[in-house]
Design an enzyme around this catalytic site. Structure first.
Site, mmCIF file in Angstrom:
data_model
loop_
_atom_site.group_PDB
_atom_site.id
_atom_site.type_symbol
_atom_site.label_atom_id
_atom_site.label_comp_id
_atom_site.label_asym_id
_atom_site.label_seq_id
_atom_site.Cartn_x
_atom_site.Cartn_y
_atom_site.Cartn_z
ATOM 1 N N ALA A 256 0.808 -1.220 0.000
ATOM 2 C CA ALA A 256 0.000 0.000 0.000
ATOM 3 C C ALA A 256 0.844 1.273 0.000
ATOM 4 C CB ALA A 256 -0.928 -0.007 1.209
ATOM 5 N N ASN B 123 1.419 -3.763 7.839
ATOM 6 C CA ASN B 123 2.387 -4.543 7.065
ATOM 7 C C ASN B 123 3.336 -3.595 6.343
ATOM 8 O OD1 ASN B 123 1.666 -7.609 7.054
ATOM 9 N ND2 ASN B 123 -0.290 -6.529 6.993
ATOM 10 N N HIS C 90 -0.385 7.083 4.525
ATOM 11 C CA HIS C 90 0.905 6.671 5.095
ATOM 12 C C HIS C 90 1.943 7.732 4.750
ATOM 13 C CE1 HIS C 90 -0.857 2.688 5.703
ATOM 14 N NE2 HIS C 90 -1.254 2.722 4.442
HETATM 15 N N1 LIG Z 1 1.726 -5.334 2.300
HETATM 16 C C1 LIG Z 1 0.732 -4.472 2.335
HETATM 17 O O1 LIG Z 1 0.907 -3.288 2.022
HETATM 18 C C2 LIG Z 1 -0.617 -4.915 2.751
HETATM 19 C C3 LIG Z 1 -0.809 -6.193 3.201
HETATM 20 N N2 LIG Z 1 -2.061 -6.626 3.557
HETATM 21 C C4 LIG Z 1 -2.184 -8.033 3.978
HETATM 22 O O2 LIG Z 1 -3.033 -8.678 3.054
HETATM 23 C C5 LIG Z 1 -3.917 -9.532 3.750
HETATM 24 C C6 LIG Z 1 -5.192 -9.732 2.936
HETATM 25 O O3 LIG Z 1 -5.885 -8.527 2.890
HETATM 26 P P1 LIG Z 1 -7.432 -8.460 2.463
HETATM 27 O O4 LIG Z 1 -7.627 -9.073 1.143
HETATM 28 O O5 LIG Z 1 -7.857 -7.064 2.653
HETATM 29 O O6 LIG Z 1 -8.103 -9.388 3.588
HETATM 30 P P2 LIG Z 1 -9.576 -10.038 3.565
HETATM 31 O O7 LIG Z 1 -9.902 -10.276 4.990
HETATM 32 O O8 LIG Z 1 -10.498 -9.224 2.740
HETATM 33 O O9 LIG Z 1 -9.359 -11.439 2.820
HETATM 34 C C7 LIG Z 1 -8.651 -12.481 3.393
HETATM 35 C C8 LIG Z 1 -8.918 -13.758 2.612
HETATM 36 O O10 LIG Z 1 -8.061 -14.792 3.106
HETATM 37 C C9 LIG Z 1 -8.826 -15.933 3.475
HETATM 38 N N3 LIG Z 1 -8.130 -16.559 4.626
HETATM 39 C C10 LIG Z 1 -8.096 -16.140 5.905
HETATM 40 N N4 LIG Z 1 -7.344 -16.975 6.665
HETATM 41 C C11 LIG Z 1 -6.904 -17.948 5.832
HETATM 42 C C12 LIG Z 1 -6.083 -19.099 6.003
HETATM 43 N N5 LIG Z 1 -5.562 -19.425 7.199
HETATM 44 N N6 LIG Z 1 -5.829 -19.879 4.935
HETATM 45 C C13 LIG Z 1 -6.342 -19.568 3.721
HETATM 46 N N7 LIG Z 1 -7.123 -18.482 3.491
HETATM 47 C C14 LIG Z 1 -7.387 -17.688 4.528
HETATM 48 C C15 LIG Z 1 -10.213 -15.403 3.802
HETATM 49 O O11 LIG Z 1 -11.193 -16.385 3.635
HETATM 50 C C16 LIG Z 1 -10.340 -14.294 2.754
HETATM 51 O O12 LIG Z 1 -10.718 -14.850 1.515
HETATM 52 C C17 LIG Z 1 -4.135 -8.831 5.105
HETATM 53 O O13 LIG Z 1 -4.466 -9.746 6.124
HETATM 54 C C18 LIG Z 1 -2.787 -8.191 5.357
HETATM 55 O O14 LIG Z 1 -1.980 -9.067 6.132
HETATM 56 C C19 LIG Z 1 -3.129 -5.803 3.462
HETATM 57 C C20 LIG Z 1 -2.983 -4.514 3.032
HETATM 58 C C21 LIG Z 1 -1.712 -3.958 2.650
HETATM 59 O O1 LIG Z 2 -3.651 -1.190 3.106
HETATM 60 C C1 LIG Z 2 -3.039 -0.371 3.800
HETATM 61 O O2 LIG Z 2 -3.198 0.861 3.694
HETATM 62 C C2 LIG Z 2 -1.984 -0.817 4.750
HETATM 63 C C3 LIG Z 2 -2.276 -2.060 5.461
HETATM 64 O O3 LIG Z 2 -3.406 -2.419 5.711
HETATM 65 C C4 LIG Z 2 -1.141 -2.862 5.900
HETATM 66 O O4 LIG Z 2 0.001 -2.453 5.653
HETATM 67 O O5 LIG Z 2 -1.365 -3.923 6.499
#
Ligand SMILES: NC(=O)C1=CN([C@@H]2O[C@H](COP(=O)(O)OP(=O)(O)OC[C@H]3O[C@@H](n4cnc5c(N)ncnc54)[C@H](O)[C@@H]3O)[C@@H](O)[C@H]2O)C=CC1
Ligand SMILES: O=C([O-])CC(=O)C(=O)O
Length: 268
Positions: free
Chosen positions: A126, A191, A221
């Site tokens: 992000a 993250n 951010h």
């Molecule tokens: N690096 C970055 O900048 C960012 C990283 N993230 C990470 O991305 C992840 C996903 O974000 P979103 O799509 O918004 O979350 P979300 O909650 O909308 O989707 C998560 C998905 O993963 C599945 N899931 C949950 N636990 C699981 C498991 N143990 N095994 C398999 N599938 C599983 C759920 O059923 C759902 O389909 C967040 O948890 C966060 O850690 C999110 C935003 C920014």
């Molecule tokens: O999506 C974002 O803005 C940041 C976020 O959730 C993450 O880094 O886990």
């Protein structure tokens, strides 16, 4: 050339965007071979939407021998699947970069990746500016901070708040510490902080503040780097995905990374 086969773990806010981008050909020469989630009904529905296999277990996913696994499912899923992926020579693009906050774990995965010849590609998520951060990190004396502001509803269920109701009329600082501490209590929100720490001074040396700002409709951010090189400020106001916690840009960053991996000439 034969398209590379991608297995997607997680099909929520970001997973949907990523699957749609791959299917639309935005990422380059890849095919989505299957989807794995923790909810079999969701897995079946998503696999139908995107025309790929439904993996009901992670074993099914590895038996299908994907070239690459994208994680968009959270820290628990990544911790469970990262080592098997690396051992099976399945390259990994993890979104839950926070799992790398501890140096010992990062070193363990690096060692394992080297042994098996598997790559782990960290997406910019992000935020952005990792090229600049890498260059600035060559300075011996570098100080780096990140200030994350999100609307209260995007922070609401974080362990840090333990159910506390956030004010809807004023900004409230809810965390101050380093990135290792931050990801423990905001696993779905910072993250990006761990990623910035990894690219610069280390997650344990990165100053992190988190605020709930009811006037915001995006996730903001602000990253500051100060060193001999000078001063840089990177600020991103990122629109949320269908999941309020996560910015849509994080899904775009995965598509963009796939595109670079599939290119002969690209920005690095
Ligand atoms: N690096 C970055 O900048 C960012 C990283 N993230 C990470 O991305 C992840 C996903 O974000 P979103 O799509 O918004 O979350 P979300 O909650 O909308 O989707 C998560 C998905 O993963 C599945 N899931 C949950 N636990 C699981 C498991 N143990 N095994 C398999 N599938 C599983 C759920 O059923 C759902 O389909 C967040 O948890 C966060 O850690 C999110 C935003 C920014
Ligand atoms: O999506 C974002 O803005 C940041 C976020 O959730 C993450 O880094 O886990």
């Amino acid at each position: 050339m034969k398209p590379k086969r991608i297995a997607l773990v997680g099909c929520g806010g970001l997973g949907h965007e990523i699957a749609a981008g791959i299917k639309a050909g935005q990422a380059g020469n890849y095919t989505l071979c299957g989807i794995y989630t923790d909810q079999p009904k969701l897995t079946a529905a998503c696999s139908e939407t995107f025309g790929c296999a439904a993996y009901l277990t992670s074993e099914m996913m590895f038996l299908d021998k994907p070239d690459l696994m994208i994680e968009a499912a959270g820290a628990a899923a990544l911790k469970e699947l990262l080592e098997p992926a690396v051992k099976n020579q399945v390259d990994v693009i993890p979104l839950s970069v926070g799992v790398f906050s501890h140096r010992a774990y990062m070193d363990h995965i690096r060692q394992m990746a080297e042994t098996h010849g598997t790559h782990v590609y960290l997406p910019s998520g992000a935020v952005g500016g990792f090229d600049l951060m890498g260059a600035a990190a060559l300075d011996r004396e570098l100080s780096v901070s990140i200030h994350t502001e999100k609307p209260p509803q995007a922070l609401a269920d974080a362990p840090c708040l333990a159910g506390r109701i956030l004010p809807d009329h004023e900004t409230q600082l809810v965390f101050s510490g380093n990135a290792v501490e931050a990801i423990e209590v905001f696993p779905q929100n910072v993250n990006v902080a761990v990623a910035v720490g990894l690219a610069t001074v280390g997650a344990d040396n990165l100053s992190v503040t988190v605020a709930a700002n009811p006037d915001l409709h995006s996730n903001r951010h602000t990253i500051d780097l100060k060193g001999e090189f000078g001063h840089a400020r990177i600020q991103i106001s990122a629109a949320p995905s269908s999941n309020v916690h996560s910015s849509k840009l994080a899904a775009h960053s995965v598509i963009s990374l796939l595109k670079r991996l599939d290119s002969w000439i690209c920005f690095m």
